[in-house]
Write an enzyme that holds these catalytic residues in place. Structure first.
Site, PDB file in Angstrom:
ATOM      1  N   ALA A 188       1.753  12.831  -2.770  1.00 52.10           N
ATOM      2  CA  ALA A 188       1.505  13.608  -1.096  1.00 52.10           C
ATOM      3  C   ALA A 188      -0.024  13.181  -1.335  1.00 52.10           C
ATOM      4  O   ALA A 188      -0.464  14.512  -1.601  1.00 52.10           O
ATOM      5  CB  ALA A 188       1.400  14.595  -1.842  1.00 52.10           C
TER       6      ALA A 188
ATOM      7  N   GLY B 137      -1.357  12.912   1.860  1.00 51.43           N
ATOM      8  CA  GLY B 137      -1.534  13.346   3.000  1.00 51.43           C
ATOM      9  C   GLY B 137      -1.615  12.377   4.376  1.00 51.43           C
ATOM     10  O   GLY B 137      -2.199  12.883   5.186  1.00 51.43           O
ATOM     11  N   LEU B 138      -1.019  10.634   4.423  1.00 53.19           N
ATOM     12  CA  LEU B 138      -1.605  10.375   5.736  1.00 53.19           C
ATOM     13  C   LEU B 138      -3.351  10.160   5.887  1.00 53.19           C
ATOM     14  O   LEU B 138      -3.201  10.453   7.129  1.00 53.19           O
ATOM     15  CB  LEU B 138      -0.515  10.647   6.780  1.00 53.19           C
ATOM     16  CG  LEU B 138       0.701   9.955   6.437  1.00 53.19           C
ATOM     17  CD1 LEU B 138       1.362  10.350   8.046  1.00 53.19           C
ATOM     18  CD2 LEU B 138       0.916   8.546   6.057  1.00 53.19           C
TER      19      LEU B 138
ATOM     20  N   CYS C  69       7.039  10.054   7.046  1.00 50.73           N
ATOM     21  CA  CYS C  69       6.077  10.916   5.625  1.00 50.73           C
ATOM     22  C   CYS C  69       6.915  11.940   5.458  1.00 50.73           C
ATOM     23  O   CYS C  69       6.774  12.781   5.841  1.00 50.73           O
ATOM     24  CB  CYS C  69       4.913  10.851   6.690  1.00 50.73           C
ATOM     25  SG  CYS C  69       3.958  11.843   4.782  1.00 50.73           S
TER      26      CYS C  69
ATOM     27  N   ILE D  48      12.889   1.053   2.908  1.00 51.66           N
ATOM     28  CA  ILE D  48      12.821   3.216   3.411  1.00 51.66           C
ATOM     29  C   ILE D  48      11.304   3.482   2.927  1.00 51.66           C
ATOM     30  O   ILE D  48      11.227   3.176   2.159  1.00 51.66           O
ATOM     31  CB  ILE D  48      13.865   3.749   2.534  1.00 51.66           C
ATOM     32  CG1 ILE D  48      13.741   3.324   0.653  1.00 51.66           C
ATOM     33  CG2 ILE D  48      15.340   3.373   2.814  1.00 51.66           C
ATOM     34  CD1 ILE D  48      14.489   4.643   0.024  1.00 51.66           C
TER      35      ILE D  48
ATOM     36  N   GLY E 187       8.438   3.886  -6.860  1.00 48.95           N
ATOM     37  CA  GLY E 187       8.402   2.919  -7.410  1.00 48.95           C
ATOM     38  C   GLY E 187      10.465   2.769  -7.549  1.00 48.95           C
ATOM     39  O   GLY E 187      11.286   3.081  -7.458  1.00 48.95           O
TER      40      GLY E 187
ATOM     41  N   GLY F  68      10.947  -0.459  -1.202  1.00 48.18           N
ATOM     42  CA  GLY F  68      11.795   0.223  -2.069  1.00 48.18           C
ATOM     43  C   GLY F  68      11.752  -0.202  -3.499  1.00 48.18           C
ATOM     44  O   GLY F  68      13.018  -0.726  -3.759  1.00 48.18           O
ATOM     45  N   GLY F  69      10.958   0.371  -4.169  1.00 44.81           N
ATOM     46  CA  GLY F  69      10.640  -0.599  -5.878  1.00 44.81           C
ATOM     47  C   GLY F  69      10.544  -1.425  -6.317  1.00 44.81           C
ATOM     48  O   GLY F  69      11.503  -2.189  -7.283  1.00 44.81           O
TER      49      GLY F  69
ATOM     50  N   GLY G 267       5.195  -1.902  -2.508  1.00 46.96           N
ATOM     51  CA  GLY G 267       4.132  -0.836  -2.014  1.00 46.96           C
ATOM     52  C   GLY G 267       3.314  -0.151  -3.839  1.00 46.96           C
ATOM     53  O   GLY G 267       3.286  -0.777  -4.247  1.00 46.96           O
TER      54      GLY G 267
HETATM   55  C1  DHB Z   1       2.380   9.753   2.449  1.00 47.75           C
HETATM   56  C2  DHB Z   1       2.856   8.903   3.643  1.00 47.75           C
HETATM   57  C3  DHB Z   1       4.201   8.448   3.287  1.00 47.75           C
HETATM   58  O1  DHB Z   1       4.322   7.753   4.701  1.00 47.75           O
HETATM   59  C4  DHB Z   1       4.614   8.478   2.497  1.00 47.75           C
HETATM   60  O2  DHB Z   1       6.285   7.739   2.408  1.00 47.75           O
HETATM   61  C5  DHB Z   1       4.431   8.811   1.192  1.00 47.75           C
HETATM   62  C6  DHB Z   1       2.995   9.402   0.745  1.00 47.75           C
HETATM   63  C7  DHB Z   1       1.065   9.937   2.683  1.00 47.75           C
HETATM   64  O3  DHB Z   1       0.598   9.740   2.639  1.00 47.75           O
HETATM   65  O4  DHB Z   1       0.538  11.135   2.047  1.00 47.75           O
END
Ligand code: DHB
Length: 306
Positions: A70, A72-73, A129, A192, A219, A245-246, A267
């Site tokens: 998390a 938080g962008l 997110c 996703i 993951g 995704g993973g 990712g």
């Molecule tokens: C964040 C943003 C996302 O789109 C996500 O899937 C996980 C984390 C972020 O920056 O918290």
């Protein structure tokens, strides 16, 4: 044997993309990923104004390559993106996909307009997110009508730049959301985003470990969820899919292609080192040679022919 591919008119030397969120804030980190072999790179989600992320801890390693986060962008805002995108362009010719985030529809449109002036090859709408729900409410990607409304408004404001919409797996019917954004003008789907949100508790202190308490899962453990989502979306829409995704190796990338993805993003696995892109490319080449596949695009949606 050909790995080079075209996506909405964008030429890529291979179908591998850096997913948004990892190594995507600075021009130099994006260029390093491009140099390591990625066919395209996606920026961390750009905000119009500076947006602070969550407090630490923001990321936890769950083992076997799986993460909960998390963050938080966090982002410095459009002027930072202007500088970093320009730095990237000086260092690399690789296509640049610009992810954008915002707290409401009006701000999504303003952000998209501002980012469009930076001329990315594509804009990725991050409406999924899971980590900013406490700030802004449920993600748009959890509602058919909200997804469509924001897609339509953004599409109108970015001219010729292709628009991809990043969907959430945390919904009852992802194919219905994909159909609604297609009808609203999306040029592609990204599927996703992270799964959940979930929570991890430190049992000694009985405290949720992430400062935000909850976070999105990523993951290898989420790959089957991505594969199913891509499979269902491929059946429901005509627009192309960027699968994510993973993915951690060549077989994983092939699995997403066979489910229906045209491009495949990496990712979490990119956090372990940039050699991952070269490794996946070699494994894709080996697979195609063994199967006598001349063009990687022959794999797209193969699982639907069974
Ligand atoms: C964040 C943003 C996302 O789109 C996500 O899937 C996980 C984390 C972020 O920056 O918290």
């Amino acid at each position: 044997m050909k790995l080079a591919t075209k996506f909405l008119g964008i030429s890529l030397k291979n179908p591998l993309v850096l997913a948004s969120g990892v190594l995507g804030t600075t021009g130099s980190s994006l260029a390093a990923v491009a140099k390591s072999g990625a066919g395209a790179v996606t920026s961390k989600s750009v905000w119009l104004k500076r947006h602070d992320g969550h407090k630490n801890p923001t990321v936890l390693n769950l083992g076997n390559g799986n993460l909960i986060n998390a963050v938080g962008l966090p982002h410095g805002g459009i002027e930072e993106a202007r500088v970093e995108f320009a730095n990237f362009r000086k260092l690399s010719n690789t296509p640049l996909l610009a992810s954008i985030a915002a707290s409401n529809l009006k701000e999504f449109v303003e952000t998209a307009k501002a980012v469009a002036t930076l001329k990315p090859d594509l804009i990725e709408l991050n409406i999924s997110c899971p980590n900013v729900e406490s700030e802004f409410g449920r993600p748009f990607a959890c509602s058919v009508s909200d997804s469509a409304k924001v897609t339509k408004a953004v599409k109108k404001s970015i001219g010729e730049i292709p628009l991809a919409v990043k969907l959430s797996p945390n919904v009852e019917n992802i194919a219905a959301i994909a159909k609604s954004v297609e009808a609203a003008g999306a040029d592609a789907i990204v599927a996703i985003n992270t799964v959940g949100p979930g929570m991890v508790i430190d049992i000694e202190t009985a405290q949720p470990i992430l400062a935000n308490k909850v976070g999105g899962l990523s993951g290898p453990a989420i790959r089957p969820i991505a594969v199913k989502a891509i499979f269902e979306i491929f059946r429901a829409v005509k627009i192309p899919i960027i699968g994510v995704g993973g993915v951690a190796n060549g077989r994983d990338a092939i699995e997403l292609l066979e489910a229906g993805a045209t491009l495949v993003s990496v990712g979490s696995a990119a956090k372990n080192g940039l050699q991952i892109f070269g490794k996946i490319i070699r494994e894709l080449e080996e697979f195609c040679q063994r199967k006598k596949i001349k063009n990687i695009s022959q794999l797209i949606g193969l699982a639907h022919k069974k």
